[in-house]
Structures are given as structure tokens and as C-alpha cells.
Design a protein around this motif. Sequence first.
Motif, PDB file in Angstrom:
ATOM      1  N   LEU A 173      15.942  -5.497 -23.107  1.00 37.44           N
ATOM      2  CA  LEU A 173      15.357  -4.538 -22.156  1.00 37.44           C
ATOM      3  C   LEU A 173      14.192  -5.221 -21.442  1.00 37.44           C
ATOM      4  CD1 LEU A 173      14.620  -0.783 -22.751  1.00 37.44           C
ATOM      5  CD2 LEU A 173      12.881  -2.243 -21.722  1.00 37.44           C
ATOM      6  N   VAL A 174      14.227  -5.173 -20.124  1.00 33.57           N
ATOM      7  CA  VAL A 174      13.132  -5.743 -19.322  1.00 33.57           C
ATOM      8  C   VAL A 174      12.580  -4.660 -18.413  1.00 33.57           C
ATOM      9  CG1 VAL A 174      12.436  -7.514 -17.657  1.00 33.57           C
ATOM     10  CG2 VAL A 174      14.260  -8.004 -19.286  1.00 33.57           C
ATOM     11  N   ASP A 175      11.294  -4.359 -18.572  1.00 35.51           N
ATOM     12  CA  ASP A 175      10.600  -3.385 -17.719  1.00 35.51           C
ATOM     13  C   ASP A 175       9.472  -4.157 -17.046  1.00 35.51           C
ATOM     14  OD1 ASP A 175       9.156  -1.329 -16.587  1.00 35.51           O
ATOM     15  OD2 ASP A 175       9.103  -0.081 -18.386  1.00 35.51           O
ATOM     16  N   ALA A 176       9.635  -4.416 -15.749  1.00 34.34           N
ATOM     17  CA  ALA A 176       8.678  -5.289 -15.077  1.00 34.34           C
ATOM     18  C   ALA A 176       8.685  -5.032 -13.580  1.00 34.34           C
ATOM     19  CB  ALA A 176       9.029  -6.754 -15.332  1.00 34.34           C
ATOM     20  N   GLY A 177       7.578  -5.332 -12.959  1.00 34.18           N
ATOM     21  CA  GLY A 177       7.491  -5.211 -11.510  1.00 34.18           C
ATOM     22  C   GLY A 177       6.387  -6.122 -11.003  1.00 34.18           C
ATOM     23  N   ALA A 178       6.298  -6.178  -9.688  1.00 34.35           N
ATOM     24  CA  ALA A 178       5.312  -7.065  -9.074  1.00 34.35           C
ATOM     25  C   ALA A 178       4.317  -6.245  -8.261  1.00 34.35           C
ATOM     26  CB  ALA A 178       6.012  -8.051  -8.150  1.00 34.35           C
ATOM     27  N   GLU A 179       3.187  -6.876  -8.005  1.00 35.79           N
ATOM     28  CA  GLU A 179       2.188  -6.275  -7.135  1.00 35.79           C
ATOM     29  C   GLU A 179       2.127  -7.197  -5.918  1.00 35.79           C
ATOM     30  OE1 GLU A 179      -1.579  -4.518  -9.152  1.00 35.79           O
ATOM     31  OE2 GLU A 179      -2.154  -6.447  -8.312  1.00 35.79           O
ATOM     32  N   THR A 180       2.109  -6.653  -4.717  1.00 36.94           N
ATOM     33  CA  THR A 180       2.034  -7.534  -3.540  1.00 36.94           C
ATOM     34  C   THR A 180       0.596  -8.027  -3.357  1.00 36.94           C
ATOM     35  OG1 THR A 180       1.521  -5.695  -2.066  1.00 36.94           O
ATOM     36  CG2 THR A 180       3.856  -6.236  -2.342  1.00 36.94           C
ATOM     37  N   THR A 181       0.406  -8.898  -2.372  1.00 34.96           N
ATOM     38  CA  THR A 181      -0.960  -9.365  -2.092  1.00 34.96           C
ATOM     39  C   THR A 181      -1.846  -8.183  -1.681  1.00 34.96           C
ATOM     40  OG1 THR A 181      -0.203  -9.877   0.124  1.00 34.96           O
ATOM     41  CG2 THR A 181      -0.369 -11.719  -1.394  1.00 34.96           C
ATOM     42  N   MET A 182      -1.225  -7.134  -1.162  1.00 31.93           N
ATOM     43  CA  MET A 182      -1.986  -5.927  -0.785  1.00 31.93           C
ATOM     44  C   MET A 182      -2.125  -4.966  -1.962  1.00 31.93           C
ATOM     45  SD  MET A 182      -2.625  -5.810   2.649  1.00 31.93           S
ATOM     46  CE  MET A 182      -2.591  -4.072   3.002  1.00 31.93           C
ATOM     47  N   ARG A 183      -1.563  -5.367  -3.116  1.00 29.53           N
ATOM     48  CA  ARG A 183      -1.715  -4.616  -4.375  1.00 29.53           C
ATOM     49  C   ARG A 183      -0.814  -3.391  -4.501  1.00 29.53           C
ATOM     50  NH1 ARG A 183      -3.936  -8.549  -7.288  1.00 29.53           N
ATOM     51  NH2 ARG A 183      -5.892  -9.294  -6.445  1.00 29.53           N
ATOM     52  N   TYR A 184       0.263  -3.352  -3.745  1.00 27.67           N
ATOM     53  CA  TYR A 184       1.237  -2.277  -3.937  1.00 27.67           C
ATOM     54  C   TYR A 184       2.259  -2.729  -4.992  1.00 27.67           C
ATOM     55  CZ  TYR A 184      -0.841   0.468  -0.292  1.00 27.67           C
ATOM     56  OH  TYR A 184      -1.727   1.223   0.428  1.00 27.67           O
ATOM     57  N   ALA A 185       2.746  -1.762  -5.775  1.00 21.38           N
ATOM     58  CA  ALA A 185       3.492  -2.094  -6.997  1.00 21.38           C
ATOM     59  C   ALA A 185       4.994  -1.822  -6.894  1.00 21.38           C
ATOM     60  CB  ALA A 185       2.927  -1.284  -8.149  1.00 21.38           C
ATOM     61  N   SER A 186       5.733  -2.488  -7.753  1.00 23.22           N
ATOM     62  CA  SER A 186       7.093  -2.053  -8.071  1.00 23.22           C
ATOM     63  C   SER A 186       7.189  -1.955  -9.589  1.00 23.22           C
ATOM     64  CB  SER A 186       8.152  -3.018  -7.516  1.00 23.22           C
ATOM     65  OG  SER A 186       7.990  -4.315  -8.046  1.00 23.22           O
ATOM     66  N   ASP A 187       8.209  -1.264 -10.070  1.00 19.45           N
ATOM     67  CA  ASP A 187       8.339  -0.988 -11.508  1.00 19.45           C
ATOM     68  C   ASP A 187       9.806  -0.683 -11.802  1.00 19.45           C
ATOM     69  OD1 ASP A 187       8.019  -0.164 -14.122  1.00 19.45           O
ATOM     70  OD2 ASP A 187       6.965   1.706 -13.637  1.00 19.45           O
ATOM     71  N   PHE A 188      10.515  -1.671 -12.335  1.00 19.36           N
ATOM     72  CA  PHE A 188      11.947  -1.501 -12.596  1.00 19.36           C
ATOM     73  C   PHE A 188      12.275  -1.817 -14.054  1.00 19.36           C
ATOM     74  CE2 PHE A 188      11.810  -3.131  -8.140  1.00 19.36           C
ATOM     75  CZ  PHE A 188      12.340  -2.019  -7.504  1.00 19.36           C
ATOM     76  N   THR A 189      13.300  -1.155 -14.560  1.00 15.63           N
ATOM     77  CA  THR A 189      13.806  -1.533 -15.884  1.00 15.63           C
ATOM     78  C   THR A 189      15.312  -1.756 -15.808  1.00 15.63           C
ATOM     79  OG1 THR A 189      12.151  -0.088 -16.875  1.00 15.63           O
ATOM     80  CG2 THR A 189      13.851  -0.939 -18.339  1.00 15.63           C
ATOM     81  N   ARG A 190      15.741  -2.840 -16.413  1.00  8.57           N
ATOM     82  CA  ARG A 190      17.165  -3.083 -16.601  1.00  8.57           C
ATOM     83  C   ARG A 190      17.376  -3.514 -18.048  1.00  8.57           C
ATOM     84  NH1 ARG A 190      17.397  -0.601 -12.604  1.00  8.57           N
ATOM     85  NH2 ARG A 190      18.504  -1.077 -10.666  1.00  8.57           N
TER      86      ARG A 190
END
Length: 463
Positions: free
Chosen positions: A246-263
Motif C-alpha cells: 500500500l502506497v499513500d503519497a502525494g507531492a506539493e508543488t513549488t506553490m505548496r499545493y498538494a496531491s494525495d493518492f493511494t494505490r
Amino acid sequence: MFEAKTYTERRRKLKESVSEGIILILGNVDSPMNYPANTFHFRQDSSFLYFFGLDMQQLAGVIDVDTGEEILFGNDVDIEDIIWMGPQVPFKDNAAKVGIQQSFPFNKLFETISEAIKKDRKVHFLPPYRAENKLLLQELLGISANKQAEYASLELIKAIVNLRSIKEACEIDELVKAANAGYEMHVTAMKMAQPGVWEQKIAGTIEGISIAHGSVPSFPIILSQNGETLHNHDHSNILEEGRLMLVDAGAETTMRYASDFTRTSPVGGKFTQKQREIYEIVLAANNRATELSKPGLTYLSVHLEAAKVIAGGLKDLGLMKGDVDAAVKAGAHALFFPHGLGHMMGLDVHDMEDLGQIHVGYDDETRPVDQFGTAYLRLGRKLQKGFVITNEPGIYFIPALIDKWKAEKINTDFINFDKVEEYRNFGGIRLEDDLLITDNGCEILGKRIPITPDEVETTMQNA
Ligand code: GLY
Ligand code: MN
Ligand code: MN
């Protein structure tokens, strides 16, 4: 940063929604890891970023609701800083980039706040979550650190939640960039999920991908073949054939907006029949939530519909029994799905959680449910166009929880504990997408990461 007028407009709306007094929004400061000059990576406060845009340390913004004045407090660097850090933009020029004409040295903040207090003016501030800002507020306002949350301005909190909940077009562009980085992180992790691979190697690789996209993960990466532990940050295992990663991870852009996905992927690239059956139920719950989510519907009701898909699927497999609606009403599904369907996302992965979940996720109309499982739902209130939220159902077999419910005879009318024993070492499956609520429904942010069992297997086999 966005154009100056984006910030000017946000501050104008904020002034309109607070009745009187002055609004104080503190930025963050560098925080030492193990000695003062060796600091954690800097993360600006998200409300400060929203209204004042500057991603640098030791700044504070003041908005005078009565006079309309907007002031930034911060220091210019001196020659020693320039020698170590390189040429710097003058503070007043940075302030101008976000539409602020008045800027003062940071220490002048003490004078400004103390004058306001002397005049008996209301000083609106947000609940602090960093020790450094608790100390600063103690000095500025004379309120001890453990009382500050209590004295934080509810009026300001509500005004900010109202504004930040509805994402602007420029914010959605950023959130899509974060989603694109998340896509690459997850597809890479899937392809690496082979027996004998150290979990940490995969976690480190995908953390590197987020950094290569310009920033950092949006929260510490959750990656484990023990996916039944909901927030598992231990990456010390060697992947074994037949397990699920199980991987639950996301990135933050340089402007600090997030993503959050799990597969969740089968180690080695092929689901067993038993895994596929549970996986299909989680996927059906995720798809159902996407199908339902639209303005005007409470996310609490979507959560409960997803819970019914889970309970119905588990009943078909013989793990649950009885009436599905009654099982969900009793909270029996929470043995397998002991968390909420999702949360707001934006500048924070759990957007605005520092302002208080009750204000972000609930309102007078929709109140939190005090039942194990659903009590963890971070967002329950009615959805609105422009909300960005996560959709993350899961099914987990948590041995300690199974033993507890069995011993205490909890929900025995709805659970076949003998059958559950056959899944004791199954692990866990969660599938998480990020949704933008639109006029009549919702859309998944970014290109959807492979999610059907066949798509996941094909992705892994093409590694
Ligand atoms: N980042 C944990 C979650 O999915 O909310
Ligand atoms: Mn997540
Ligand atoms: Mn999430």
C-alpha cells in the motif's frame, strides 16, 4: 506566486467578512533539527501563503479591517546574509509583488499590536501550531501558549475557511500539477514492487520524484506491505511475493499545493483471487463515491454510501451478514473500514486542519457522528462547487481490532468472525483519488493513476 491582484482580492474579501479590528496572520520561521543553523526544510504557513503569497521565513501580515490598511512585517537581509545566501530582493519589493505597499521591520509588529491592545481593539489571530509562533503570540498578546487556541478568533477562522474551501482556477492549475507529480510517484512505486525489494528504496525513490518536481512530498510517505496499519511510516520490510504493497503519497508543488493518492499493488505483479475480490470491493466503493459526489450532497452521506458498498461486498464474500443498511447504521463496517472517506485538500494535504476540523468539515447543519469509524470522517458537510476533496475508502484486516471485537462480541449480528479469521494476515487495501467538485458532479484531478486490477497488473508487468 500568483499575480498581485489574486492576493489583493483575497484580502479584500477577508476584510469584507470580518466585522472589525485587526487581523494578524503569522508566517512560519526556520526551525532547527539538531543545532540552530541546521534547519528542517522550510514550510510557510498556508493561510499566510494564501493572503500574502511570500514563501520566506519570519514575516507577519496585519490587515486593519476598520481602516483597510494592509501591512507586512519582515526584515531586509544584511551583507553577511548576502555573503552566505546570495543576492536578495529588498523586502519592500517582495511585498509589492503581493500588492502590499506598506512594509516595516519585523520588530515594529510589537508596537503595532501593543497600540491596538491599548486602544482596546480586537486582534483576530489563528490557533498556532508551532512552538515558535506560540512563544511569539505570548509576547505579542500576553496570552499563555496553552490558552491561545481558546482565544483564537472564530470569526477569522470561519471567514478563512469560507474563502479557502472554494478553489480558484489558478489554484486548480496548481493542484493538477501536484496530481501529475503524484501520478509519476505512484506508477514508479508500482513498477518497483517486486519480491526482495526494500520498502525504503521505493519510498526514497518516489520522495525523490516529488522533489524533482520542484518541492517535497505533501506529507510523510506511507508505504508498506503492512497496509492494515493506516498511517504506516515504517519502510523497513523487504517485500514478499503474495503480499500487497500500500502506497499513500502525494507531492506539493513549488506553490505548496498538494496531491494525495493511494494505490495498492500485488508484490510481484499478480493479484491472488482473494486479493482481487477484496480489491474490487474497495474499487467499487471508490467509484461509487466519485459517481455520487456533487454540490448539495453531504460528504457524510457519500461516506455512508461507500460504507454500504463495502458492507455489501463483504457480505457477498461471507465476511459480513445481515441487512447491509442496518450493519452500516450499527457501524459494523468499521471493523474493516475504520476511517473517513476523505478530507479537503488544497494548500495543506488535510486542508486547513490547523484551523480546526470542526470548522472545515462540519457546520450547523451537518454535525460529526460519534461512532467508531465515521467519527474519523474529516469532511461531512455539504459539498460545493470548487471544493477539492479526497475519496479514499479502504478495507483492512487489523488483527488487534478483530480480536477486540470478537472478545467483546461487538456487532456479532453483522460479522462472521470465523470467516474473518481466514483473512487475518491479508493486510489492507486503500484506493485514493483527488476530486474537484464541479457544477453537477465532480472530476478526478489529473490523469487517473492505474486503478483497476488489470491496469495495475499491466503497469507492473511492463516495468
Ligand atoms: N495522507 C493521509 C491521508 O490520506 O489522508
Ligand atoms: Mn492519502
Ligand atoms: Mn487523504
